[in-house]
Motif scaffolding. Sequence first.
Motif, PDB file in Angstrom:
ATOM      1  N   GLY A 313      12.831 -29.803   0.078  1.00 10.16           N
ATOM      2  CA  GLY A 313      12.380 -28.844   1.078  1.00 10.16           C
ATOM      3  C   GLY A 313      11.317 -27.898   0.568  1.00 10.16           C
ATOM      4  N   ASN A 392      18.694 -24.877   0.000  1.00  2.60           N
ATOM      5  CA  ASN A 392      18.255 -25.981   0.853  1.00  2.60           C
ATOM      6  C   ASN A 392      18.903 -27.292   0.396  1.00  2.60           C
ATOM      7  OD1 ASN A 392      16.113 -27.321   2.758  1.00  2.60           O
ATOM      8  ND2 ASN A 392      15.824 -28.328   0.784  1.00  2.60           N
ATOM      9  N   ASN A 432      12.906 -18.941   7.392  1.00  2.64           N
ATOM     10  CA  ASN A 432      13.114 -20.384   7.296  1.00  2.64           C
ATOM     11  C   ASN A 432      12.643 -21.155   8.523  1.00  2.64           C
ATOM     12  OD1 ASN A 432      14.475 -20.138   4.762  1.00  2.64           O
ATOM     13  ND2 ASN A 432      16.310 -19.474   5.850  1.00  2.64           N
TER      14      ASN A 432
END
Length: 539
Positions: A313, A392, A432
């Motif tokens: 990520g 993540n 995010n």
Amino acid sequence: DGTLHIYETATGKAMPDSIAHVQYPTAGGSAAWNVDGTGIYYTRFPRKGERPDADLNFYQQIYFHKLGTADTEDTYSLGKDFPRIAEIKLEASRDGKFILATVANGDGGDFAHYLLGPDGSWKQITQFNDQIKLARLGRDNALYLLSRADAPRGKILRLPLDNPELANATVIVPPSDPVIQFMEPTASALYVGDLLGGPSQIRRFGLDGKNETLIPIPKISAVSEMESLDDNSLLFRDVSYTEPAAWFKVASGKIEPVKTALVNTSPVSFADIEVTREFASSKGDTEVPLNIVRRKGTKPDGNNPTLLYGYGGYGISMTPNFDFTRRLWFDRGGVYVVANIRGGGEFGEDWHKAGNLTKKQNVFDDFAAATEYLIKQKWTRPEKLALQGGSNGGLLMGAMITQHPDLMRAVVSAVGIYDMLRVELAPNGAFNVTEFGTVKNPEQFKALYAYSPYHNVVDDTKYPSILMMTGANDGRVAPYHSRKMVARLDEANKSSNPILLRTSSSAGHGIGTALSERIKQLSDQYSFLFAQLDMHAKK
């Protein structure tokens, strides 16, 4: 919540200046000196009464502080028009005449750049959609820019500071197969740090981009930092899976690096450890690199306890790193594997974009392909396989638990995100959205709901052994994710495997955790894994 303190370098004495609330888990703090050293530019969050209470840890701006004065007298410099989720980093040129502000639009990997010149005014150089990922002030009155515009693996531009308009920038290092990760200009050369799918390489160019030279570094290693010196030499920090980090020096005009006295040491030897890179085939004809670390002579017979680590990520690459505590793993016959899955930056911006927003499922498919490859190639079998990830990577663990509960025996997941429909409601969750998406967008909601681990726990399923870890002081991922996920899994689990939650009042997201707490965490992780995979020390 970070307070900025200033010290006298000659004596180490603390100066009376102190500035509160320059950083928070929502955005790190930064500072840079002005030209004559009489004051600093720094990042500042709103003070009580300047914005609603819900916004006091957002809207980061730049202020100026004059040494010897109260912070109440500090003056605004830049940032009133920055987005709510702005994250700012400041850098001063060597001569102090310029200040570069890099502004991130949350955690999704888009940046804008501003330059404060000798005339005392700020000028915007790039916008978020210009795809300029990195900027460095050179020593030759130029700004060097790493661009991904029409170049997903990167190209380098040179922009003269006497006319700093992006349209005036020229390409000096064109795009090629290596992924440009960072750059370091000296007065006579430009050093470029590349990614080769995980491991690194270093190239040197003239300031005009000509005379490319490859600087030799250890195989399957990572260059994590580069710094130029006044004599035009380069210092770089290199680390591998088998050697702790060390700083090397490349003299001006030379090629061979020389190891300096700045080295980390290990209390144990890894001379009997080897690393190879193999590739697993994932969906869409995607080849996923696997870094397989084990004792020399380990046979792929299906009986090796194996720990597979992943992240996937934010364009963050899983590069080689050294941890001497892995000696405990190898001494019990363990194999350690790191997967370079989509969502990271190992193969450039396309690799990242193929694993974010509505394409997040590709990340989980790549990791599943990695587990299946290790089993098929007989490095291990499901009963001897454990998975590990954090933050993540904790989301990745949650997806593996709910989508492929039969592929592994054990999972260690730290500070993970599991309820993808509510993550953006937390203070840091807004940062995010640029990576995961938002429930307010119908297509993104559909994708989030499809893989959200919490919403995909199925009753009466035989789940693997699970250890979830969280800290009560985590300002980046709310601890409730781990708590509610463990409760839901424990309720649904039909197997006899344990579903455990480890929580600590003296830990947060990881950064700044005390050594004593980190030792306790590692002890609990290894104890859990050794027990679940039936591992014992080799005689």
